[in-house]
Design an enzyme around this catalytic site. Structure first.
Site, PDB file in Angstrom:
ATOM      1  N   CYS A 114      14.524  45.545 -12.899  1.00 15.51           N
ATOM      2  CA  CYS A 114      15.377  44.516 -13.507  1.00 15.51           C
ATOM      3  C   CYS A 114      15.724  43.386 -12.537  1.00 15.51           C
ATOM      4  CB  CYS A 114      16.655  45.143 -14.042  1.00 15.51           C
ATOM      5  SG  CYS A 114      16.315  46.444 -15.233  1.00 15.51           S
ATOM      6  N   HIS A 278      20.960  39.255 -15.867  1.00 18.20           N
ATOM      7  CA  HIS A 278      19.891  40.094 -16.421  1.00 18.20           C
ATOM      8  C   HIS A 278      20.426  40.702 -17.709  1.00 18.20           C
ATOM      9  CE1 HIS A 278      17.365  43.416 -17.273  1.00 18.20           C
ATOM     10  NE2 HIS A 278      18.225  44.311 -16.813  1.00 18.20           N
ATOM     11  N   ASN A 308      16.316  44.400 -23.827  1.00 24.35           N
ATOM     12  CA  ASN A 308      16.269  44.299 -22.362  1.00 24.35           C
ATOM     13  C   ASN A 308      14.794  44.196 -21.968  1.00 24.35           C
ATOM     14  OD1 ASN A 308      16.025  45.055 -19.627  1.00 24.35           O
ATOM     15  ND2 ASN A 308      17.846  46.341 -19.701  1.00 24.35           N
TER      16      ASN A 308
HETATM   17  N1  ACO Z   1      21.207  56.345 -31.387  1.00 25.10           N
HETATM   18  C1  ACO Z   1      22.137  57.229 -31.743  1.00 25.10           C
HETATM   19  N2  ACO Z   1      22.741  58.065 -30.883  1.00 25.10           N
HETATM   20  C2  ACO Z   1      22.366  57.979 -29.597  1.00 25.10           C
HETATM   21  C3  ACO Z   1      21.392  57.084 -29.162  1.00 25.10           C
HETATM   22  C4  ACO Z   1      20.805  56.236 -30.115  1.00 25.10           C
HETATM   23  N3  ACO Z   1      19.856  55.333 -29.790  1.00 25.10           N
HETATM   24  N4  ACO Z   1      21.240  57.230 -27.819  1.00 25.10           N
HETATM   25  C5  ACO Z   1      22.087  58.207 -27.441  1.00 25.10           C
HETATM   26  N5  ACO Z   1      22.767  58.642 -28.509  1.00 25.10           N
HETATM   27  C6  ACO Z   1      23.775  59.701 -28.539  1.00 25.10           C
HETATM   28  C7  ACO Z   1      23.574  60.727 -27.466  1.00 25.10           C
HETATM   29  O1  ACO Z   1      22.634  61.695 -27.874  1.00 25.10           O
HETATM   30  C8  ACO Z   1      24.956  61.289 -27.321  1.00 25.10           C
HETATM   31  O2  ACO Z   1      25.180  62.182 -28.351  1.00 25.10           O
HETATM   32  P1  ACO Z   1      26.024  63.532 -28.070  1.00 25.10           P
HETATM   33  O3  ACO Z   1      27.383  63.051 -27.639  1.00 25.10           O
HETATM   34  O4  ACO Z   1      26.012  64.199 -29.389  1.00 25.10           O
HETATM   35  O5  ACO Z   1      25.285  64.240 -26.993  1.00 25.10           O
HETATM   36  C9  ACO Z   1      25.854  60.082 -27.555  1.00 25.10           C
HETATM   37  O6  ACO Z   1      25.051  59.129 -28.264  1.00 25.10           O
HETATM   38  C10 ACO Z   1      26.348  59.474 -26.291  1.00 25.10           C
HETATM   39  O7  ACO Z   1      25.253  59.423 -25.348  1.00 25.10           O
HETATM   40  P2  ACO Z   1      25.323  58.626 -24.020  1.00 25.10           P
HETATM   41  O8  ACO Z   1      24.000  58.571 -23.370  1.00 25.10           O
HETATM   42  O9  ACO Z   1      26.498  59.119 -23.232  1.00 25.10           O
HETATM   43  O10 ACO Z   1      25.579  57.254 -24.676  1.00 25.10           O
HETATM   44  P3  ACO Z   1      26.536  56.116 -24.274  1.00 25.10           P
HETATM   45  O11 ACO Z   1      27.685  56.096 -25.204  1.00 25.10           O
HETATM   46  O12 ACO Z   1      26.797  56.089 -22.826  1.00 25.10           O
HETATM   47  O13 ACO Z   1      25.577  54.918 -24.597  1.00 25.10           O
HETATM   48  C11 ACO Z   1      24.072  53.562 -23.379  1.00 25.10           C
HETATM   49  C12 ACO Z   1      24.267  54.874 -24.079  1.00 25.10           C
HETATM   50  C13 ACO Z   1      24.178  52.458 -24.429  1.00 25.10           C
HETATM   51  C14 ACO Z   1      22.714  53.502 -22.734  1.00 25.10           C
HETATM   52  C15 ACO Z   1      25.206  53.434 -22.348  1.00 25.10           C
HETATM   53  O14 ACO Z   1      25.181  54.537 -21.495  1.00 25.10           O
HETATM   54  C16 ACO Z   1      25.123  52.211 -21.549  1.00 25.10           C
HETATM   55  O15 ACO Z   1      25.525  51.167 -21.997  1.00 25.10           O
HETATM   56  N6  ACO Z   1      24.589  52.350 -20.306  1.00 25.10           N
HETATM   57  C17 ACO Z   1      24.376  51.250 -19.419  1.00 25.10           C
HETATM   58  C18 ACO Z   1      23.003  51.301 -18.959  1.00 25.10           C
HETATM   59  C19 ACO Z   1      22.135  50.308 -19.642  1.00 25.10           C
HETATM   60  O16 ACO Z   1      22.478  49.579 -20.510  1.00 25.10           O
HETATM   61  N7  ACO Z   1      20.951  50.275 -19.144  1.00 25.10           N
HETATM   62  C20 ACO Z   1      20.032  49.321 -19.610  1.00 25.10           C
HETATM   63  C21 ACO Z   1      18.798  49.441 -18.877  1.00 25.10           C
HETATM   64  S1  ACO Z   1      19.022  49.518 -17.176  1.00 25.10           S
HETATM   65  C22 ACO Z   1      19.221  47.993 -16.618  1.00 25.10           C
HETATM   66  O17 ACO Z   1      18.741  47.058 -17.159  1.00 25.10           O
HETATM   67  C23 ACO Z   1      19.981  47.854 -15.392  1.00 25.10           C
END
Ligand code: ACO
Length: 351
Positions: A114, A278, A308
């Site tokens: 990234c 980014h 992304n």
């Molecule tokens: N659709 C539906 N449910 C989902 C999905 C999806 N696409 N993905 C995960 N879930 C579920 C999981 O299975 C989990 O369910 P559970 O509680 O029953 O186990 C629940 O949602 C929460 O999962 P987490 O992985 O903890 O999800 P979170 O609420 O943290 O959201 C996300 C995930 C959006 C990726 C978040 O962690 C985030 O914003 N992270 C930042 C990292 C990021 O955005 N990276 C981008 C790429 S890296 C970069 O560019 C630097």
């Protein structure tokens, strides 16, 4: 003093628009979940056989080169950032040199995910400032759609990424012009390298990942071969991300590296015309905006429409801001990125 200015910019995104709703055909997810957690409404996917990371880069580059008033044979050097190269080797730089029929110039590939484009820009900036090259093509391009797990197992990663490319031509500018890159700031910390990574195929032989508790992997089963049928059968060939952990570090490092760039040049956040972060996740951008006290019009976001695109996201966003007429000559712009590695970087420039 010589600075480097962006003399031309271009972008290319594939025609195929993939909505959140369409993804629900392959995995258990919903438009509501994706929009709420990431801000993404849709993304573009490259044509499976006709478009590659290099072909998209070539399209973006042609526009950047033309806008700089040049032809491909005027380019002196290529810096190409991607995490999704056409081949494991050789890199995409040489493929772009061939695609555009450029001279036998140097071509360098940057592997900083990234942060790749900002790192690539910093490399190009040094070549221009030292007087070694006059026209440097800097590219970020990604074809993620080819290497994502579209089953429910991979949904936390797959819904985030999209395909596309962005490119700029850097040229020397005299300081009196009031345009150009003021400074670049690059950082890395490999302590948590495995938190956001694609392990296979690779040469790690399980060395680095053995002490990690990774949801998708059984440590005894990975890394004994560069690539194996088992890795494929068990879907161990897809990117891994601990989303919450990435979020936590990203919202710390983004503001830090933006302030570093501003303070190094005697500026404050209020002086910024535009921050181009980014496009990792809209929630991350909003968090950064709040932490820096920036107004909505000071932060450019287009993740809603492209997802992304990793190394391509900064040049695509910068290009759109330019094409929408948001940027006027000499405006103060900060490019900032954070990603796998971890690496983080910023560039402050007068447009
Ligand atoms: N659709 C539906 N449910 C989902 C999905 C999806 N696409 N993905 C995960 N879930 C579920 C999981 O299975 C989990 O369910 P559970 O509680 O029953 O186990 C629940 O949602 C929460 O999962 P987490 O992985 O903890 O999800 P979170 O609420 O943290 O959201 C996300 C995930 C959006 C990726 C978040 O962690 C985030 O914003 N992270 C930042 C990292 C990021 O955005 N990276 C981008 C790429 S890296 C970069 O560019 C630097």
């Amino acid at each position: 003093m010589i600075r480097s200015k962006i003399a031309g910019i271009g972008m290319y995104v594939p025609e195929k628009v993939v909505s959140n709703h369409e993804l629900t055909k392959y995995m258990d997810t919903s438009d509501e979940w994706i929009q709420e957690r990431t801000g993404i409404k849709e993304r573009r996917y490259a044509h499976r056989t006709k478009e590659t990371t290099t072909t998209m880069a070539a399209e973006a580059s042609k526009i950047a080169i033309e806008r700089a008033g040049l032809i491909p044979s005027d380019i002196d050097f290529i810096v190409f950032a991607t995490l999704s190269p056409d081949y494991y080797f050789p890199g995409c730089g040489v493929l772009l040199q061939r695609a555009l029929g450029m001279k036998t110039i140097g071509a360098l590939d940057v592997r900083n995910q990234c942060s790749g484009f900002v790192y690539a820009l910093s490399v190009a900036d040094q070549y221009i400032k030292t007087g070694m090259y006059k026209n440097v093509l800097v590219v970020g391009s990604e074809k993620h759609s080819f290497a994502l797990d579209f089953s429910t197992r991979g949904r936390n990663v797959s819904v985030i990424f999209g395909d596309g490319a962005g490119a700029v031509v850097l040229q020397p500018a005299e300081e009196e012009e009031g345009r150009g890159i003021l400074s670049t700031h690059l950082h890395s910390d490999g302590t948590e390298a495995e938190i956001l990574a694609m392990y296979n195929p690779g040469t790690h032989a399980n060395y680095w990942v053995k002490d990690r508790t990774l949801a998708n992997f059984n440590e005894a089963e990975i890394g004994e071969m560069f690539i194996s049928h088992e890795m494929i059968d068990k879907a161990q060939i897809f990117p891994y991300m601990d989303g919450p952990a990435v979020f936590k570090i990203a919202v710390e490092k983004f503001p830090e590296v933006i302030l570093e760039a501003l303070h190094a040049n005697g500026y404050q956040p209020a002086d910024l015309k535009l921050l181009i972060p980014h496009q990792a996740n809209l929630r991350i951008s909003q968090f950064v905006q709040k932490k820096l006290g920036l107004r909505d019009d000071q932060v450019f976001n287009n993740i809603q429409y492209y997802g992304n695109t990793t190394a391509a996201s900064v040049p695509i966003a910068l290009c759109e801001a330019y094409e929408k007429g948001i940027l006027k000559e000499k405006d103060l712009v900060c490019l900032a990125a954070f990603g796998s590695g971890f690496t983080w970087a910023s560039a402050l420039l007068h447009w």
